[in-house]
Design a protein around this motif. Structure first.
Motif, PDB file in Angstrom:
ATOM      1  N   VAL A 149       1.212  -1.432   0.386  1.00 43.60           N
ATOM      2  CA  VAL A 149       0.265   0.099   0.150  1.00 43.60           C
ATOM      3  C   VAL A 149       0.632   1.249   0.039  1.00 43.60           C
ATOM      4  O   VAL A 149       0.526   2.742  -1.047  1.00 43.60           O
ATOM      5  N   ALA A 150       1.832   1.369   0.718  1.00 46.06           N
ATOM      6  CA  ALA A 150       3.047   2.442   0.569  1.00 46.06           C
ATOM      7  C   ALA A 150       3.213   2.792  -0.431  1.00 46.06           C
ATOM      8  O   ALA A 150       3.530   3.933  -0.656  1.00 46.06           O
ATOM      9  N   GLU A 151       3.996   1.689  -0.774  1.00 49.23           N
ATOM     10  CA  GLU A 151       4.569   1.953  -2.493  1.00 49.23           C
ATOM     11  C   GLU A 151       3.329   2.318  -3.438  1.00 49.23           C
ATOM     12  O   GLU A 151       4.379   2.791  -4.350  1.00 49.23           O
ATOM     13  N   ILE A 152       2.137   1.549  -3.411  1.00 51.26           N
ATOM     14  CA  ILE A 152       1.509   1.998  -4.582  1.00 51.26           C
ATOM     15  C   ILE A 152       1.139   4.106  -4.016  1.00 51.26           C
ATOM     16  O   ILE A 152       1.108   4.534  -5.324  1.00 51.26           O
ATOM     17  N   PHE A 153       0.960   4.412  -2.747  1.00 50.83           N
ATOM     18  CA  PHE A 153       1.233   5.713  -2.429  1.00 50.83           C
ATOM     19  C   PHE A 153       1.947   6.757  -3.077  1.00 50.83           C
ATOM     20  O   PHE A 153       1.745   7.140  -3.271  1.00 50.83           O
ATOM     21  N   GLN A 154       3.469   5.843  -2.774  1.00 45.35           N
ATOM     22  CA  GLN A 154       4.401   6.267  -2.993  1.00 45.35           C
ATOM     23  C   GLN A 154       4.531   6.615  -4.205  1.00 45.35           C
ATOM     24  O   GLN A 154       4.778   7.232  -5.265  1.00 45.35           O
ATOM     25  N   ALA A 155       4.406   5.541  -5.592  1.00 43.65           N
ATOM     26  CA  ALA A 155       3.925   6.159  -6.991  1.00 43.65           C
ATOM     27  C   ALA A 155       3.020   6.806  -7.375  1.00 43.65           C
ATOM     28  O   ALA A 155       2.959   8.081  -8.374  1.00 43.65           O
ATOM     29  N   LEU A 156       1.890   7.043  -6.934  1.00 52.41           N
ATOM     30  CA  LEU A 156       1.067   7.641  -6.598  1.00 52.41           C
ATOM     31  C   LEU A 156       1.266   8.985  -6.907  1.00 52.41           C
ATOM     32  O   LEU A 156       0.827  10.461  -7.767  1.00 52.41           O
ATOM     33  N   ASN A 157       2.083   9.748  -5.515  1.00 50.25           N
ATOM     34  CA  ASN A 157       2.299  11.474  -5.525  1.00 50.25           C
ATOM     35  C   ASN A 157       3.600  11.468  -6.136  1.00 50.25           C
ATOM     36  O   ASN A 157       3.944  12.710  -6.069  1.00 50.25           O
ATOM     37  N   ASN A 158       4.639  10.328  -6.625  1.00 46.72           N
ATOM     38  CA  ASN A 158       5.828  10.987  -7.577  1.00 46.72           C
ATOM     39  C   ASN A 158       4.651  12.134  -8.364  1.00 46.72           C
ATOM     40  O   ASN A 158       4.089  11.911  -9.130  1.00 46.72           O
ATOM     41  N   SER A 159       6.294  12.766  -8.830  1.00 41.66           N
ATOM     42  CA  SER A 159       5.672  13.756 -10.253  1.00 41.66           C
ATOM     43  C   SER A 159       6.747  13.560 -10.797  1.00 41.66           C
ATOM     44  O   SER A 159       8.453  14.278 -11.085  1.00 41.66           O
ATOM     45  N   PRO A 160       6.152  12.719 -12.101  1.00 40.20           N
ATOM     46  CA  PRO A 160       4.720  12.923 -12.522  1.00 40.20           C
ATOM     47  C   PRO A 160       4.746  11.096 -11.726  1.00 40.20           C
ATOM     48  O   PRO A 160       5.516  10.310 -11.285  1.00 40.20           O
ATOM     49  N   VAL A 161       3.500  10.600 -12.209  1.00 40.05           N
ATOM     50  CA  VAL A 161       3.130   9.185 -11.753  1.00 40.05           C
ATOM     51  C   VAL A 161       4.067   8.188 -12.176  1.00 40.05           C
ATOM     52  O   VAL A 161       4.278   8.456 -13.335  1.00 40.05           O
ATOM     53  N   ASP A 162       4.376   7.616 -10.822  1.00 43.94           N
ATOM     54  CA  ASP A 162       5.310   6.501 -11.580  1.00 43.94           C
ATOM     55  C   ASP A 162       4.415   5.157 -11.881  1.00 43.94           C
ATOM     56  O   ASP A 162       3.572   4.693 -11.607  1.00 43.94           O
ATOM     57  N   VAL A 163       4.053   4.926 -13.107  1.00 46.54           N
ATOM     58  CA  VAL A 163       3.102   4.613 -13.899  1.00 46.54           C
ATOM     59  C   VAL A 163       3.355   2.911 -13.618  1.00 46.54           C
ATOM     60  O   VAL A 163       2.721   1.953 -13.965  1.00 46.54           O
ATOM     61  N   ALA A 164       4.417   2.729 -14.515  1.00 48.23           N
ATOM     62  CA  ALA A 164       5.484   1.800 -13.967  1.00 48.23           C
ATOM     63  C   ALA A 164       5.604   0.795 -12.786  1.00 48.23           C
ATOM     64  O   ALA A 164       5.112  -0.204 -13.019  1.00 48.23           O
ATOM     65  N   ALA A 165       5.357   2.058 -11.795  1.00 48.39           N
ATOM     66  CA  ALA A 165       5.171   0.378 -10.457  1.00 48.39           C
ATOM     67  C   ALA A 165       4.312   0.575 -10.545  1.00 48.39           C
ATOM     68  O   ALA A 165       3.785  -0.228  -9.444  1.00 48.39           O
ATOM     69  N   LEU A 166       3.219   1.445 -10.397  1.00 46.97           N
ATOM     70  CA  LEU A 166       1.779   1.305 -10.940  1.00 46.97           C
ATOM     71  C   LEU A 166       1.257  -0.269 -11.361  1.00 46.97           C
ATOM     72  O   LEU A 166       0.654  -0.862 -10.811  1.00 46.97           O
ATOM     73  N   ARG A 167       2.418  -0.106 -12.679  1.00 48.16           N
ATOM     74  CA  ARG A 167       1.534  -1.621 -13.716  1.00 48.16           C
ATOM     75  C   ARG A 167       2.450  -3.267 -12.562  1.00 48.16           C
ATOM     76  O   ARG A 167       1.780  -3.943 -12.713  1.00 48.16           O
ATOM     77  N   ARG A 168       3.590  -2.439 -11.991  1.00 50.01           N
ATOM     78  CA  ARG A 168       3.888  -3.755 -11.121  1.00 50.01           C
ATOM     79  C   ARG A 168       2.738  -3.904 -10.367  1.00 50.01           C
ATOM     80  O   ARG A 168       2.990  -5.509  -9.658  1.00 50.01           O
ATOM     81  N   MET A 169       2.803  -3.036  -9.392  1.00 50.52           N
ATOM     82  CA  MET A 169       1.828  -3.727  -8.224  1.00 50.52           C
ATOM     83  C   MET A 169       0.356  -4.152  -8.432  1.00 50.52           C
ATOM     84  O   MET A 169      -0.239  -4.964  -7.707  1.00 50.52           O
ATOM     85  N   ALA A 170       0.126  -4.030 -10.085  1.00 52.05           N
ATOM     86  CA  ALA A 170      -1.521  -4.372 -10.689  1.00 52.05           C
ATOM     87  C   ALA A 170      -0.788  -5.642 -10.551  1.00 52.05           C
ATOM     88  O   ALA A 170      -2.028  -6.790 -10.266  1.00 52.05           O
ATOM     89  N   ILE A 171       0.091  -6.211 -10.863  1.00 51.08           N
ATOM     90  CA  ILE A 171       0.366  -7.477 -11.331  1.00 51.08           C
ATOM     91  C   ILE A 171       0.698  -8.546 -10.731  1.00 51.08           C
ATOM     92  O   ILE A 171       0.175  -9.603 -10.375  1.00 51.08           O
ATOM     93  N   SER A 172       1.373  -7.293  -9.591  1.00 52.70           N
ATOM     94  CA  SER A 172       2.200  -8.791  -8.434  1.00 52.70           C
ATOM     95  C   SER A 172       1.073  -9.342  -7.644  1.00 52.70           C
ATOM     96  O   SER A 172      -0.152  -8.836  -8.199  1.00 52.70           O
ATOM     97  N   GLU A 173       1.186 -10.426  -6.552  1.00 49.61           N
ATOM     98  CA  GLU A 173       0.564 -10.903  -5.954  1.00 49.61           C
ATOM     99  C   GLU A 173      -0.709 -10.674  -5.218  1.00 49.61           C
ATOM    100  O   GLU A 173      -0.453  -8.980  -4.680  1.00 49.61           O
ATOM    101  N   GLY A 174      -1.628 -10.162  -5.190  1.00 46.80           N
ATOM    102  CA  GLY A 174      -2.700  -9.113  -4.594  1.00 46.80           C
ATOM    103  C   GLY A 174      -3.339  -8.342  -5.329  1.00 46.80           C
ATOM    104  O   GLY A 174      -4.433  -7.775  -4.987  1.00 46.80           O
ATOM    105  N   GLY A 175      -2.580  -7.696  -6.344  1.00 46.00           N
ATOM    106  CA  GLY A 175      -2.935  -7.081  -6.921  1.00 46.00           C
ATOM    107  C   GLY A 175      -3.228  -5.211  -6.853  1.00 46.00           C
ATOM    108  O   GLY A 175      -1.980  -5.032  -5.834  1.00 46.00           O
ATOM    109  N   LEU A 176      -3.934  -4.864  -6.825  1.00 43.94           N
ATOM    110  CA  LEU A 176      -4.002  -3.203  -6.329  1.00 43.94           C
ATOM    111  C   LEU A 176      -5.263  -3.399  -4.535  1.00 43.94           C
ATOM    112  O   LEU A 176      -5.318  -2.429  -3.978  1.00 43.94           O
TER     113      LEU A 176
END
Length: 394
Positions: free
Chosen positions: A27-54
């Motif tokens: 959860v912390a990594e997802i919100f860190q990616a969301l708060n980056n400028s610009p948003v770290d979409v690559a990290a969000l994709r990794r989070m969506a693919i990895s175990e448990g998804g979003l």
């Protein structure tokens, strides 16, 4: 005895603590990616693919728009009653939505559900009106309702419009040609992993019609637990538009031993693959599908498919450029390389049908009444599939 129980309880407690710790870190990594400028979409994709998804719908409301490059500050206002007037798709959409009761949460008050059904109708009609090149198909509402339940009407409409002009574009042609093209990827994937199952299915003349409803609804209609549906949507939204066909292939491969033990007959094999227990090992299947995509990419399989590139694949390239984000398949390739560094190549995911226990899987067909659109789907699909009287839409 007491010591054994205490030790077991202690181990279980540690396991739960580890899982909760992993969840909090994610959860912390997802919100860190969301708060980056610009948003770290690559990290969000990794989070969506990895175990448990979003993990939660609250997080999906924030991440799904980023995965599709949607500007959440510029959502269109809700259309007026004129949207339904003289609309050629209204009656068919209305019928499908009225039959979609099982897609809403159990126990939802009728009044609340009816409001959502009206919003579902408007979302579908709005996308079709804005994009006259798109053609409605039965099963489309199963995809739209998933987004509606997670992110609400306005955001759902924006997400579905982007999907409809990219990932789902092939299904919304006036003919089934591009949909058949995507289905034709299924058997080459199976052949590379388990030639025995592939040859058996070929002798049975079962074709790939059994996977049609899986593909065109992103499995939304065939899975009863909404948690599993949104987990798959996390995965598909973060990946290449052909990923659902890889996921379909993994389902068939997991049932390989059952297929081989069945009668080598189209009706028997089709019946087998059309029944599904609802306890699928989703995380395992998702991981398998991602690894198969890396091992056997569409560019390699397309030589066997011997048809023109699908519209979804070609528009996805444009979509990537517009999004200016990392290629989603690069995430899968990186994960696969890391896996190969940790284990011998001989134990890679190709050996799905090895000695390990296989979990029984399948998918039910669409449960909507046979209408004109569905009849056209069946007839055009059967032009290349074996001639068999299938009740695809019971």
């Amino acid at each position: 005895m007491y010591l054994k129980k205490s030790r077991s309880s202690s181990i279980n407690g540690i396991g739960k603590q580890d899982n909760e710790s992993k969840r909090k870190r994610k959860v912390a990594e997802i919100f860190q990616a969301l708060n980056n400028s610009p948003v770290d979409v690559a990290a969000l994709r990794r989070m969506a693919i990895s175990e448990g998804g979003l993990l939660t719908d609250e997080i999906r409301c924030k991440v799904w728009p980023k995965l599709l490059n949607i500007n959440t500050r510029e959502l269109a206002s809700r259309p007026g009653p004129e949207l339904r007037q003289n609309n050629k798709d209204y009656q068919q959409v209305l019928l499908d939505v009225q039959r979609s009761l099982r897609r809403f949460p159990p126990g939802m008050p009728d009044a609340e559900r009816e409001v959502l059904q009206e919003e579902l109708i408007d979302s579908i009609l709005e996308v079709l009106k804005k994009n006259p090149q798109l053609h409605y198909y039965q099963g489309y509402h199963d995809i739209v309702v998933t987004f509606l339940l997670v992110v609400g009407e306005r955001m759902a409409t924006a997400l579905v419009e982007k999907l409809s002009t990219h990932h789902l574009r092939d299904f919304m042609d006036p003919t089934m040609d591009n949909t058949k093209h995507i289905l034709n990827y299924l058997m080459p994937i199976i052949e590379r992993v388990n030639p025995e199952v592939h040859d058996f299915m070929q002798r049975a003349d079962v074709g790939t019609i059994f996977a049609l409803s899986w593909l065109i609804t992103w499995f939304g209609h065939v899975l009863s637990d909404f948690r599993h549906v949104v987990r798959l949507y996390d995965f598909f939204l973060a990946c290449h538009p052909l990923m659902p066909i890889y996921f379909a292939a993994v389902i068939v491969l997991y049932r390989g031993h059952e297929v081989l033990e069945s009668e080598c007959d189209m009706a028997a094999v089709h019946h087998l693959l059309s029944q599904i227990p609802q306890d699928l090992p989703y995380e395992t299947l998702i991981s398998r599908a991602g690894d198969l995509f890396v091992q056997f990419p569409p560019s390699e399989l397309s030589r066997e498919v011997a048809q023109k590139e699908s519209t979804a694949v070609s528009t996805f390239k444009d979509f990537e450029l517009v999004s200016a984000q990392q290629r989603p398949d690069a995430v899968l390739r990186r994960r696969f390389r890391e896996q190969l560094q940790q284990e011998p190549r001989t134990s890679a995911i190709v050996a799905i049908t090895g000695t390990r226990r296989l979990i029984k899987l399948a998918v039910m067909g669409l449960t909507v009444a046979l209408g004109a659109a569905a009849y056209a789907v069946v007839n055009t699909a059967l032009e290349w599939a074996p001639k068999f009287e299938l009740q695809l839409f019971p």
